[in-house]
Design an enzyme around this catalytic site. Structure first.
Site, short mmCIF file in Angstrom:
data_model
loop_
_atom_site.label_atom_id
_atom_site.label_comp_id
_atom_site.label_asym_id
_atom_site.label_seq_id
_atom_site.Cartn_x
_atom_site.Cartn_y
_atom_site.Cartn_z
N CYS A 172 89.24 8.09 39.59
CA CYS A 172 89.22 6.89 40.42
C CYS A 172 89.24 7.22 41.92
CB CYS A 172 90.37 5.98 40.01
SG CYS A 172 90.10 4.29 40.46
N ARG A 184 87.88 -6.91 41.41
CA ARG A 184 88.57 -5.71 40.91
C ARG A 184 88.24 -5.58 39.42
NH1 ARG A 184 92.21 -1.79 41.85
NH2 ARG A 184 91.93 -2.08 44.07
N HIS A 188 91.41 5.86 33.84
CA HIS A 188 92.83 6.18 33.82
C HIS A 188 93.29 6.14 32.37
CE1 HIS A 188 93.58 5.68 38.16
NE2 HIS A 188 92.84 4.59 38.12
N1 GLN Z 1 91.62 2.28 45.86
C1 GLN Z 1 90.45 2.55 45.04
C2 GLN Z 1 89.83 1.30 44.42
O1 GLN Z 1 90.48 0.29 44.32
C3 GLN Z 1 90.85 3.47 43.88
C4 GLN Z 1 91.85 2.80 42.95
C5 GLN Z 1 92.40 3.75 41.92
O2 GLN Z 1 92.51 4.96 42.15
N2 GLN Z 1 92.79 3.17 40.72
O3 GLN Z 1 88.68 1.36 44.01
#
Ligand code: GLN
Length: 239
Positions: free
Chosen positions: A91, A125, A190
């Site tokens: 990520c 998101r 993740h």
């Molecule tokens: N901040 C980055 C995003 O929102 C990565 C998020 C994360 O590592 N889960 O895309």
């Protein structure tokens, strides 16, 4: 045999238990009698040569702190990439493997260009389970959990880890998930990723051993009944 593994900036980028990837790599080596030299790299630390580097994910703020640190080691890490060293970025860490990450607010974060890709923050998101179909693993599937607003676009010789079966992946448009160039791997998965995808963990360990010893080394089989039962239970699962 020995393998040296570095965990880059775990105090800053370790969202959603990404540390589980390090535990899996260590255990799957130790269970086979392969000793592991392990080093945590913090802000300001010198980065020494390793066979495998891991970097996890994090919120935009932590990414900002890590981005300048990583960038100051760009030349060394590029030389490592070209020596065949293995990198796994999750990520936020994945996003910094590209040329840049443009958050929704604030300045563009320069990446270290280990792969030809870039990331821009999206309005939505992406959160949920993901199933990916690869063309280089057996079983072919990878399962995990995504939580990102970044939209990553692959360019040039950078290949995806695979095609999205369930979930959004890199950008919710091209049905690709993750990126790979040479032995550099990035993904939005993740979970943490490797405990549920032991075949990918072994794939990375074999690449790191090949880089270390200059020849292909086939790992002995482990009893992965529980890991693969978990893996299979998540294939195709959306929420
Ligand atoms: N901040 C980055 C995003 O929102 C990565 C998020 C994360 O590592 N889960 O895309």
């Amino acid at each position: 045999m020995e393998i040296s593994i570095a965990h880059l900036y775990p105090k800053l980028l370790n969202l959603y238990g990404d540390m589980g990837n390090i535990i899996t790599l260590k255990k799957r080596c130790e269970w086979r009698g392969i000793s592991v030299k392990f080093e945590e790299i913090g802000v300001g630390d010198k980065i020494n040569e390793h066979d495998l580097y891991f970097i996890g994910g994090g919120q935009d703020k932590q990414q900002q702190e890590v981005a300048s640190e990583l960038y100051s080691n760009k030349n060394f890490l590029t030389e490592e990439r070209d020596r065949g060293t293995v990198f796994l970025g999750i990520c936020g860490g994945y996003q910094l493997f590209g040329h840049y990450y443009q958050p929704f607010v604030g300045d563009k974060l320069l990446g270290i260009s280990l792969m030809d890709a870039y990331t821009v923050a999206g309005k939505k998101r992406f959160i949920g389970n993901v199933t990916v179909e690869t063309d280089f693993l057996t079983p072919q599937t990878l399962v995990g959990f995504e939580n990102h607003s970044g939209l990553t676009y692959l360019q040039g010789e950078t290949k995806p880890l695979g095609k999205i079966v369930v979930g959004n992946g890199n950008n919710g448009q091209d049905a690709f998930e993750g990126g790979r160039y040479k032995n550099v791997f990035g993904t939005y998965l993740h979970g943490s990723l490797l405990p549920k995808n032991p075949h990918f963990a072994d794939y990375l360990i074999e690449l790191a051993l090949e880089k270390r010893y200059g020849e292909k080394i086939k790992l002995s089989k482990l009893d992965d009944e529980i890991e693969l039962k978990t893996h299979n239970s998540l294939i195709g699962k959306a929420y």
